[in-house]
Design a protein around this motif. Structure first.
Motif, mmCIF file in Angstrom:
data_model
loop_
_atom_site.group_PDB
_atom_site.id
_atom_site.type_symbol
_atom_site.label_atom_id
_atom_site.label_comp_id
_atom_site.label_asym_id
_atom_site.label_seq_id
_atom_site.Cartn_x
_atom_site.Cartn_y
_atom_site.Cartn_z
ATOM 1 N N THR A 1 14.233 8.423 -31.532
ATOM 2 C CA THR A 1 13.877 9.918 -31.602
ATOM 3 C C THR A 1 11.841 9.751 -31.638
ATOM 4 O O THR A 1 11.685 10.934 -32.785
ATOM 5 C CB THR A 1 14.553 10.045 -33.335
ATOM 6 O OG1 THR A 1 13.363 9.762 -33.967
ATOM 7 C CG2 THR A 1 15.467 9.869 -32.635
ATOM 8 N N VAL B 1 11.443 22.445 -28.356
ATOM 9 C CA VAL B 1 13.160 22.211 -28.646
ATOM 10 C C VAL B 1 13.510 23.571 -27.625
ATOM 11 O O VAL B 1 13.388 24.440 -27.810
ATOM 12 C CB VAL B 1 13.102 22.620 -29.993
ATOM 13 C CG1 VAL B 1 14.718 22.301 -30.487
ATOM 14 C CG2 VAL B 1 12.644 21.706 -30.869
ATOM 15 N N THR B 2 14.895 22.770 -27.067
ATOM 16 C CA THR B 2 15.361 23.698 -26.470
ATOM 17 C C THR B 2 16.181 25.288 -26.982
ATOM 18 O O THR B 2 16.703 26.539 -25.931
ATOM 19 C CB THR B 2 16.060 23.126 -25.407
ATOM 20 O OG1 THR B 2 17.058 22.190 -25.738
ATOM 21 C CG2 THR B 2 15.579 22.143 -24.214
ATOM 22 N N ASN B 3 16.386 24.946 -28.430
ATOM 23 C CA ASN B 3 17.350 25.998 -29.016
ATOM 24 C C ASN B 3 16.760 26.467 -29.921
ATOM 25 O O ASN B 3 15.678 25.563 -30.814
ATOM 26 C CB ASN B 3 18.920 25.224 -29.758
ATOM 27 C CG ASN B 3 18.906 24.206 -30.187
ATOM 28 O OD1 ASN B 3 17.620 23.583 -29.940
ATOM 29 N ND2 ASN B 3 18.985 23.951 -31.542
ATOM 30 N N THR C 1 11.139 30.292 -30.980
ATOM 31 C CA THR C 1 11.168 28.574 -30.446
ATOM 32 C C THR C 1 9.909 28.130 -31.622
ATOM 33 O O THR C 1 9.155 27.969 -31.768
ATOM 34 C CB THR C 1 11.058 29.455 -29.352
ATOM 35 O OG1 THR C 1 12.028 29.814 -28.719
ATOM 36 C CG2 THR C 1 10.854 27.816 -28.406
ATOM 37 N N ASP D 1 20.100 20.041 -37.910
ATOM 38 C CA ASP D 1 19.837 19.090 -36.032
ATOM 39 C C ASP D 1 19.120 18.144 -36.499
ATOM 40 O O ASP D 1 17.951 18.860 -35.992
ATOM 41 C CB ASP D 1 20.950 20.001 -35.408
ATOM 42 C CG ASP D 1 21.938 20.914 -35.141
ATOM 43 O OD1 ASP D 1 22.991 20.057 -36.403
ATOM 44 O OD2 ASP D 1 21.900 21.991 -35.092
ATOM 45 N N ILE E 1 16.835 16.845 -33.280
ATOM 46 C CA ILE E 1 15.997 16.868 -31.607
ATOM 47 C C ILE E 1 16.011 16.052 -31.450
ATOM 48 O O ILE E 1 15.332 14.699 -31.326
ATOM 49 C CB ILE E 1 14.965 17.284 -32.616
ATOM 50 C CG1 ILE E 1 15.040 18.848 -33.129
ATOM 51 C CG2 ILE E 1 14.166 18.150 -30.560
ATOM 52 C CD1 ILE E 1 16.281 19.596 -32.197
ATOM 53 N N ASN F 1 14.014 14.700 -24.375
ATOM 54 C CA ASN F 1 14.783 14.996 -23.272
ATOM 55 C C ASN F 1 16.389 15.152 -23.233
ATOM 56 O O ASN F 1 17.399 14.944 -22.426
ATOM 57 C CB ASN F 1 14.896 13.788 -22.314
ATOM 58 C CG ASN F 1 13.874 13.654 -21.775
ATOM 59 O OD1 ASN F 1 12.852 14.748 -21.596
ATOM 60 N ND2 ASN F 1 12.759 11.940 -22.374
ATOM 61 N N THR F 2 17.137 15.754 -25.072
ATOM 62 C CA THR F 2 18.456 15.973 -24.448
ATOM 63 C C THR F 2 18.326 17.306 -25.657
ATOM 64 O O THR F 2 19.317 18.395 -24.156
ATOM 65 C CB THR F 2 19.132 15.213 -25.640
ATOM 66 O OG1 THR F 2 18.958 13.758 -25.467
ATOM 67 C CG2 THR F 2 20.592 15.494 -26.111
ATOM 68 N N ASN F 3 17.806 17.910 -26.356
ATOM 69 C CA ASN F 3 17.827 19.172 -27.165
ATOM 70 C C ASN F 3 16.257 19.496 -27.225
ATOM 71 O O ASN F 3 16.278 19.806 -27.709
ATOM 72 C CB ASN F 3 18.762 19.233 -27.972
ATOM 73 C CG ASN F 3 18.731 18.261 -29.141
ATOM 74 O OD1 ASN F 3 17.571 17.608 -29.694
ATOM 75 N ND2 ASN F 3 19.160 18.315 -30.781
ATOM 76 N N SER F 4 15.133 18.802 -25.818
ATOM 77 C CA SER F 4 14.325 18.861 -26.187
ATOM 78 C C SER F 4 13.881 18.431 -25.061
ATOM 79 O O SER F 4 14.605 17.460 -24.687
ATOM 80 C CB SER F 4 13.664 18.167 -27.525
ATOM 81 O OG SER F 4 13.491 16.717 -26.802
#
Length: 261
Positions: A73, A85-87, A190, A221, A223, A226-229
């Motif tokens: 991480t 961060v994608t969400n 964001t 959550d 982060i 390269n998964t949710n970011s």
């Protein structure tokens, strides 16, 4: 059994077991970690579930995540690097951000929160003369400033949490807490780490953050890079070498690091 401690309860009792024993009376030798390899310095903890099945969990070292602690991480940043961060924060009246960082440089933008549709800053979290500082914005107006104590750039890992609650905002840097009362209209924004073009657009002269960040949690959550970011130039890991390794200073002098990260 097995040198456990009995705890007297109302019409019942419980047993406080020694490590590696479980069951109502601590009668069962726990075997859930046999043959299990937890990675990256993690510790395997054997468990016994309610159906007396042997299980295990890996307790990860800081900077790692996953069933076997196989996922890093940690992300390192240089000039121009960022993590998005994608969400976005979809809570109406609260927001929580927590992470760890390390650097030797006194100034740099670590994280920004902004409304993507309008590119308007909501918060700016940065190092300034060795302090962690947070500026909170409503539209283009800065409505709050929070500070930590000095010395946050001493190359050791620091824990930072930023929390918005109805009518107030909290900053906690390794136990040093600052609080401000605010009237905040929206928390739908964001989150980004590292370089941000919004800094120059708001006529702020703060350099990009150079250093490492790990264990980012947003609203509980984790982060994962390269998964949710998304990483833009930033790389997974923290390759910095300790510059004082081996005590290079002689004759009573101390070594001070003020470059690299």
């Amino acid at each position: 059994e097995n040198n456990a401690t009995c705890v007297d309860l109302v019409a019942d009792y419980s047993c406080s077991c020694l490590p590696n024993y479980g069951g109502k009376n601590c009668q069962t030798k726990l075997t859930g970690c046999i043959g299990v390899v937890c990675q990256n310095g993690a510790t395997c903890v054997p468990l016994l579930d309610v159906d007396n099945h042997h299980r295990h969990t890996c307790v990860c070292s800081e900077g790692f995540y996953g069933l076997s602690c196989e996922i890093s991480t940690t992300v390192s940043f240089n000039t121009g690097d960022s993590l998005s961060v994608t969400n976005y924060n979809d809570r109406v009246d609260s927001f929580e951000l927590e992470f760890r960082f390390r650097t030797t440089l006194p100034n740099g933008v670590i994280s920004t929160g902004y409304v993507s549709s309008s590119n308007m800053l909501q918060y700016l979290l940065y190092l300034w003369n060795g302090m962690i500082k947070v500026d909170v914005y409503d539209n283009t107006e800065r409505i709050a400033e929070l500070f930590s104590k000095n010395g946050q750039n001493d190359s050791t890992w620091k824990t930072v949490s930023l929390e918005f609650l109805p009518g107030q905002v909290f900053l906690n840097v390794s136990g040093w807490v600052a609080q401000k009362l605010i009237n905040f209209q929206s928390l739908n924004f964001t989150v980004q780490f590292g370089a941000s073009n919004l800094v120059s657009k708001n006529h702020l002269e703060i350099p990009d953050f150079i250093g490492c960040v790990q264990d980012i949690h947003m609203n509980g959550d984790i982060i994962i890079p390269n998964t949710n970011s998304l990483l833009h130039g930033a790389v997974v890991g923290c390759p910095r070498e300790e510059q004082c390794e081996g005590s290079p200073c002689h004759n009573g002098f101390f070594f001070s690091v003020d470059s690299d990260f």
